[in-house]
Design a protein around this motif. Structure first.
Motif, short mmCIF file in Angstrom:
data_model
loop_
_atom_site.label_atom_id
_atom_site.label_comp_id
_atom_site.label_asym_id
_atom_site.label_seq_id
_atom_site.Cartn_x
_atom_site.Cartn_y
_atom_site.Cartn_z
N CYS A 40 -16.66 18.77 -26.94
CA CYS A 40 -17.59 19.87 -26.71
C CYS A 40 -18.57 19.66 -25.56
N GLY A 43 -21.88 21.47 -25.91
CA GLY A 43 -21.74 22.49 -26.93
C GLY A 43 -22.12 23.89 -26.49
N ASN A 52 -19.36 20.81 -33.49
CA ASN A 52 -19.02 20.25 -32.19
C ASN A 52 -18.72 18.77 -32.35
#
Length: 92
Positions: A40, A43, A52
């Motif tokens: 991720c 994120g 994530n």
């Protein structure tokens, strides 16, 4: 010839890169239920709406620090897994 793009600018809301938002929108259309975003980074693609996962702490919300090759979840813990930016990091 086009100008080089700073990868950090892609996620800058003040700059427009139509290919990236279109791809992200397409991915989001196919996500359902509990989503695991593997690799991720910060994120930003889904924010705190998903789990994530990354190998380092980049400050992503709902972050689990772990390797994608050794997921710390039971089978069938998620309905959708997104792996959008990790292929270039996987060893042959």
């Amino acid at each position: 010839m086009t100008d080089a793009v700073d990868i950090g600018d892609i996620f800058n809301p003040n700059k427009k890169y139509p290919i990236i938002p279109g791809r992200i929108s397409l991915m989001k259309m196919f996500c359902y239920g509990k989503v695991l975003n593997i690799g991720c980074f910060e994120g930003k693609m889904f924010g705190g709406k998903v789990t994530n996962l990354d190998i380092i702490d980049n400050g992503a919300p709902n972050l689990v620090i772990a390797s994608a090759s050794k997921l710390p979840f039971a089978d069938k813990s998620f309905d959708t897994a997104v792996l959008s930016e990790i292929l270039e990091h996987v060893e042959d």
